[in-house]
Design a protein around this motif. Structure first.
Motif, PDB file in Angstrom:
ATOM      1  N   ASP A 205      40.927  47.326  30.720  1.00  0.00           N
ATOM      2  CA  ASP A 205      40.486  47.321  32.103  1.00  0.00           C
ATOM      3  C   ASP A 205      41.681  47.378  33.069  1.00  0.00           C
ATOM      4  O   ASP A 205      41.637  48.006  34.122  1.00  0.00           O
ATOM      5  N   ILE A 206      42.772  46.716  32.676  1.00  0.00           N
ATOM      6  CA  ILE A 206      43.976  46.704  33.517  1.00  0.00           C
ATOM      7  C   ILE A 206      44.670  48.057  33.457  1.00  0.00           C
ATOM      8  O   ILE A 206      45.150  48.570  34.448  1.00  0.00           O
TER       9      ILE A 206
ATOM     10  N   LYS B  74      43.761  47.699  41.488  1.00  0.00           N
ATOM     11  CA  LYS B  74      42.645  48.321  40.784  1.00  0.00           C
ATOM     12  C   LYS B  74      42.084  49.496  41.590  1.00  0.00           C
ATOM     13  O   LYS B  74      40.860  49.674  41.709  1.00  0.00           O
TER      14      LYS B  74
ATOM     15  N   MET C  41      53.688  41.510  36.322  1.00  0.00           N
ATOM     16  CA  MET C  41      52.565  41.613  37.249  1.00  0.00           C
ATOM     17  C   MET C  41      51.268  41.900  36.496  1.00  0.00           C
ATOM     18  O   MET C  41      50.229  41.329  36.784  1.00  0.00           O
ATOM     19  N   ASP C  42      51.338  42.823  35.535  1.00  0.00           N
ATOM     20  CA  ASP C  42      50.142  43.152  34.760  1.00  0.00           C
ATOM     21  C   ASP C  42      49.700  41.953  33.931  1.00  0.00           C
ATOM     22  O   ASP C  42      48.513  41.722  33.727  1.00  0.00           O
TER      23      ASP C  42
ATOM     24  N   LYS D  93      42.051  53.457  41.599  1.00  0.00           N
ATOM     25  CA  LYS D  93      42.360  54.552  40.668  1.00  0.00           C
ATOM     26  C   LYS D  93      43.114  55.650  41.401  1.00  0.00           C
ATOM     27  O   LYS D  93      42.852  55.931  42.553  1.00  0.00           O
TER      28      LYS D  93
ATOM     29  N   ASP E   6      47.393  39.541  35.316  1.00  0.00           N
ATOM     30  CA  ASP E   6      46.014  40.016  35.386  1.00  0.00           C
ATOM     31  C   ASP E   6      45.167  39.506  34.221  1.00  0.00           C
ATOM     32  O   ASP E   6      43.967  39.288  34.358  1.00  0.00           O
TER      33      ASP E   6
ATOM     34  N   ARG F 117      47.652  49.895  40.172  1.00  0.00           N
ATOM     35  CA  ARG F 117      47.073  49.106  39.082  1.00  0.00           C
ATOM     36  C   ARG F 117      46.756  47.702  39.548  1.00  0.00           C
ATOM     37  O   ARG F 117      45.706  47.143  39.246  1.00  0.00           O
ATOM     38  N   GLN F 118      47.695  47.114  40.275  1.00  0.00           N
ATOM     39  CA  GLN F 118      47.504  45.756  40.774  1.00  0.00           C
ATOM     40  C   GLN F 118      46.288  45.665  41.686  1.00  0.00           C
ATOM     41  O   GLN F 118      45.617  44.649  41.736  1.00  0.00           O
TER      42      GLN F 118
END
Ligand SMILES: Cc1cc2nc3c(=O)[nH]c(=O)nc-3n(C[C@H](O)[C@H](O)[C@H](O)COP(=O)(O)OP(=O)(O)OC[C@H]3O[C@@H](n4cnc5c(N)ncnc54)[C@H](O)[C@@H]3O)c2cc1C
Lengths: 83, 461
Positions: free
Chosen positions: A16-17, B79, A41-42, B81, A45, B76-77
């Motif tokens: 999902d990330i 979310k 950072m990821d 796209k 999540d 990405r952070q």
């Protein structure tokens, strides 16, 4: 949740990330960050998604417990046993 | 009302922070004093046309496969796209030092290297050394101010090249007169020369709408025309009093309005005014038919120019300093939808106090605006060719315009010269992001919002 279910949960969260993450060849004993090329950072999540999905509060000092897929299972199993 | 997080300011840093927090289902309220969000990069309507207040180009262009590029990390952070944004890369830009040299650059760094090699034979090895240095240099590690100019002077011993490299990076991201912090130089060098520039298809409004949609879908709340009057910290929580008198209690406050602007809300600066000089700018918009774009605009995105012997990045003696500046062609991007009317935009350094004095006599202020608009126009014409005859609409923002709409002290776009890089203002639940945290520009301010939230707020909610 069983160990397998927890593994799937983590993989689902990672997907999902980063939908391009290569999950097929993942070594469950190896560090997730290096294998998946995630940055810190990821990584945050994963923690936040666990909270959102299962209301788990993981304190910052416990983050190292989520380093590998296997360590995730060991750490999360007692926390998710009734879920 | 009690909630986990209150964000003050609906500029790009606040909007990004709100997307980030709400994405994990946390309740967040963002309050913006103006009638619409966007802050420095917002929009307005004139003659039934939407004009952007800022947006020349977004820096940090990256291809999708480059996972660690700041742009992709940011998306990405949030979310968001990549497919939600249509990227239009720049055609090509240049650094033009009149009667000295011109360096072209694009989103392909090889062009820049070739240009430097041609115009500054012998310097290319030094540039490569600089690249090696930048690759290893951690621009995000906390460190005291280090002069980028002194550093470049030392490695190049080529004053013109130093000034030419600094010119675009200063205009797009230095809050310091005639210099910039080496860390900021490293960030901007990567953002502009190594990665490059683009703009999203459509306008900044579409881009901001995209962020608003994400916040709303995530369950976050936004209120415009809703300024904060003061904030206070208590044991274990913080409060904000809105201009309408409503009091909001929250676990955390993220302020994006500037460091001293935040101190003023906290009422703890003891009335002491910090007089460190701040840089401000004027921005001109010249609208004209596409066919009337002069020769110098063809195939070009942005020109960073300097006409004097030396490049002065400082508060000017007069209301503006037309000797240097930026000329931008928003139609100069690959794939932008063709429009009948296009724009030429120009930016110059300005002196806020001069504009403030002029504003005491409205006619004098208007007259000076007109004069400066003409001066800027003729400056641009001498560099790119004539276009004044074809202009259908023109407008100019002074530092006072910026002050009025965003509350920035002195209308200084890049805020206070000293940055608070960790967002820590000495309080356990009130943090700073945006301009005075130090990541500047659109991508910079958004990364600022996201990283301060990651660092101080999300792990503790
Ligand atoms: C003319 C111009 C051109 C530009 N061009 C570019 C460009 O091409 N590319 C690029 O990358 N960057 C560009 N920039 C810079 C970029 O726009 C900024 O760096 C960035 O938008 C800063 O965002 P921020 O959130 O930090 O600050 P801001 O946008 O200033 O946001 C702060 C917000 O807080 C609000 N506020 C203030 N006080 C209060 C209060 N008491 N209560 C509630 N709300 C309050 C303000 O109204 C404002 O909306 C440009 C800027 C300008 C002005």
């Amino acid at each position: 949740m069983t160990g397998e279910e927890i593994k799937d949960l983590i993989l689902e969260i990672i997907e999902d990330i980063d939908d391009e993450a290569d999950l097929a060849g993942l070594d469950p004993a190896g560090p997730l960050r290096e294998q998946l090329d995630l940055d810190s950072m990821d990584f945050l999540d994963i923690v936040m998604e666990l909270r959102k999905r299962h209301q788990l509060q993981i304190p910052e000092e416990d983050y190292p417990n989520l380093a590998t897929l296997n360590s995730c299972v060991i750490y999360l199993e007692p926390l998710l046993k009734d879920k | 009302m009690r909630l986990p997080v209150l964000i003050i300011g609906g500029g790009l840093s606040g909007l990004a922070a709100a997307v980030r927090i709400s994405r994990f289902g946390q309740r967040v309220l963002l309050v913006e004093q103006h009638t619409r969000p966007g802050g420095l990069n917002s929009w307005f309507f004139r003659n039934k046309t939407l004009f952007e207040t800022g947006l020349h180009a977004i820096t940090n262009f990256a291809e999708p496969e480059n996972k660690h590029a700041p742009l992709n990390r940011l998306l990405r952070q949030l979310k968001v796209k990549r497919s939600e944004i249509e990227f239009c890369p720049q055609l090509g830009s240049k650094i033009l030092f009149e009667n000295c040299a011109t360096l072209c650059f694009s989103n392909d760094f090889n062009l820049f290297e070739t240009e430097i090699n041609e115009k500054f034979p012998g310097a290319i090895d030094k540039v490569r050394n600089l690249l090696t240095f930048l690759q290893k240099f951690d621009a995000f590690a906390p460190a005291p101010f280090r002069s980028a100019r002194a550093f470049l002077d030392e490695i190049f011993a080529e004053p013109l090249l130093t000034e030419m490299l600094l010119c675009p990076l200063m205009y797009y991201g230095s809050s310091n007169e005639n210099d910039m912090d080496l860390a900021q130089f490293a960030i901007m060098f990567r953002a502009i020369f190594l990665e490059g520039m683009f703009r999203p298809q459509g306008s900044i409004k579409d881009f901001i709408d995209l962020l608003l949609r994400h916040i709303q879908e995530n369950g976050g709340e936004i209120r415009t025309s809703c300024g904060v009057q003061n904030i206070a910290q208590h044991k274990g929580y913080a409060t904000a009093v809105l201009e309408n008198g409503e009091e909001i209690e929250c676990d955390y406050i993220l302020s994006t309005i500037g460091s001293q602007e935040t101190e003023a809300l906290l009422q703890r600066n003891n009335g002491a005014r910090d007089d460190t000089p701040r840089l401000s700018f004027v921005e001109n918009i010249f609208q004209l038919p596409y066919e009337a774009l002069p020769a110098g605009a063809q195939g070009t995105t942005i020109i960073f120019f300097n006409r004097g012997e030396k490049f002065h990045y400082q508060r000017p003696q007069n209301s503006i300093d037309p000797r240097s500046g930026v000329i931008c062609f928003p139609s100069g991007f690959k794939g932008v939808a063709k429009r009948e009317l296009v724009e030429i935009r120009t930016t110059h350094l300005a002196a806020t106090e001069k504009w403030e004095r002029l504003a005491m006599v409205p006619e004098a202020y208007q007259q000076e605006k007109k004069r400066c608009s003409g001066l800027s126009c003729s400056t641009a014409e001498s560099l790119i060719g004539d276009f004044a005859h074809a202009v259908t609409f023109r407008d100019m923002f002074t530092p006072l315009t910026i002050k009025r709409y965003t509350g920035k002290i002195d209308g200084a776009i890049y805020g206070h010269p000293n940055k608070i890089k960790d967002g820590n203002i000495g309080l356990s639940n009130i943090f700073l992001a945006g301009t005075d945290q130090g990541f500047l520009g659109i991508v910079g301010s958004m990364l600022s919002g996201v990283s301060i939230v990651n660092q101080h707020i999300l792990p503790r909610l």
